[in-house]
Design an enzyme around this catalytic site. Structure first.
Site, short mmCIF file in Angstrom:
data_model
loop_
_atom_site.label_atom_id
_atom_site.label_comp_id
_atom_site.label_asym_id
_atom_site.label_seq_id
_atom_site.Cartn_x
_atom_site.Cartn_y
_atom_site.Cartn_z
N ASP A 106 30.25 8.00 50.22
CA ASP A 106 30.99 8.03 48.96
C ASP A 106 31.15 9.46 48.46
O ASP A 106 30.35 10.34 48.80
CB ASP A 106 30.25 7.23 47.88
CG ASP A 106 30.23 5.75 48.19
OD1 ASP A 106 31.09 5.28 48.95
OD2 ASP A 106 29.33 5.06 47.65
N1 URA Z 1 26.18 3.06 50.67
C1 URA Z 1 26.78 3.43 49.53
O1 URA Z 1 26.76 2.71 48.55
N2 URA Z 1 27.39 4.61 49.49
C2 URA Z 1 27.42 5.47 50.53
O2 URA Z 1 27.99 6.56 50.44
C3 URA Z 1 26.79 5.06 51.72
C4 URA Z 1 26.18 3.85 51.77
#
Ligand code: URA
Length: 238
Positions: free
Chosen positions: A104
């Site tokens: 993310d």
């Molecule tokens: N899970 C999430 O919620 N975000 C990420 O970036 C990776 C795994």
């Protein structure tokens, strides 16, 4: 040694689309190591000598990097809103690199970048998902039944998480937060945040500390290093 389909290699050399490359092959215009090949689907290696109309094609060598993704960076190759992306960090290199999976925007940590399509497909295939070690700062403290749920199965949006490893690293009763390590073998959209949210705890901060056997040791945020041949082969064997 990496083997790939001839039409894919021709397409990746930028000569033609995959479909057009197949037509070049069936029309007898492609030679591998000096022999005309008209059958589709044959596999070639990095050492195969490939010509189209007797002109050697330029093969892009394969490279994979371990990147310490900072927070506030987009994982995709392009962003509509013109925000900084992970590929911007590699712009001085002459390869078209893609992230293997996503982190993310506000998640930091280990992200593989590669131009090796076979490796990317292999690692992202649901059957082969490697271990990913996350460390989350969550609101509140996990109760024993919530830990059990995270470790066995959490259901959200019709998705059922597979068994995970949960370890409380630190609890801060004053700030009412907890630092929790979660090891999963999947890569569902926002999976870690959704798992914690589903059992009742918002994630304030998230980092991926390890991808398969690769840790961020020796790297600081925004830095990367190229994987050795041995490391790439080990990833392929996982
Ligand atoms: N899970 C999430 O919620 N975000 C990420 O970036 C990776 C795994």
């Amino acid at each position: 040694m990496t083997e790939e389909r001839l039409q894919k290699v021709i397409a990746e050399a930028g000569i033609a689309s995959r479909r057009a490359a197949e037509k070049l092959i069936t029309a007898g215009r492609v030679k591998v190591d000096g022999h005309v090949v008209t059958k589709l689907g044959i596999k070639v290696t990095t050492f195969s000598n490939i010509t189209v109309d007797d002109e050697p094609i330029e093969r892009e060598s394969l490279h994979t990097y371990l990147f310490y993704k900072p927070r506030g960076i987009i994982s995709s190759a392009k962003d509509d809103k013109k925000r900084k992306t992970v590929t911007d960090y590699f712009s001085a290199l002459p390869y078209r690199l893609y992230p293997i999976g996503r982190l993310d925007y506000d998640t930091s940590g280990a992200l593989l970048m590669t131009n090796d399509g076979e490796l990317a497909n292999l690692l992202m295939h649901p059957k082969n998902e490697v271990a990913k070690v996350y460390v989350a700062k969550i609101k509140g403290h996990l109760a024993p039944d919530e830990i059990h749920q995270l470790a066995t199965c959490v259901t959200f949006d019709g998705f059922h998480s597979r068994p995970a490893r949960v370890k409380i690293i630190r609890s801060d009763p004053k700030k009412k937060i907890q630092i929790v390590q979660l090891i999963i073998h999947e890569g569902h959209y926002h999976q870690v945040k959704r798992m914690f949210e589903t059992v009742g705890h918002d994630v304030e901060k998230l980092a991926r500390e390890q991808y398969a056997f690769l840790t961020l040791e020796g790297l600081i945020s925004g830095e990367w290093r190229e994987l050795s041949h041995e490391e790439v082969e080990k990833l392929k064997r996982l």
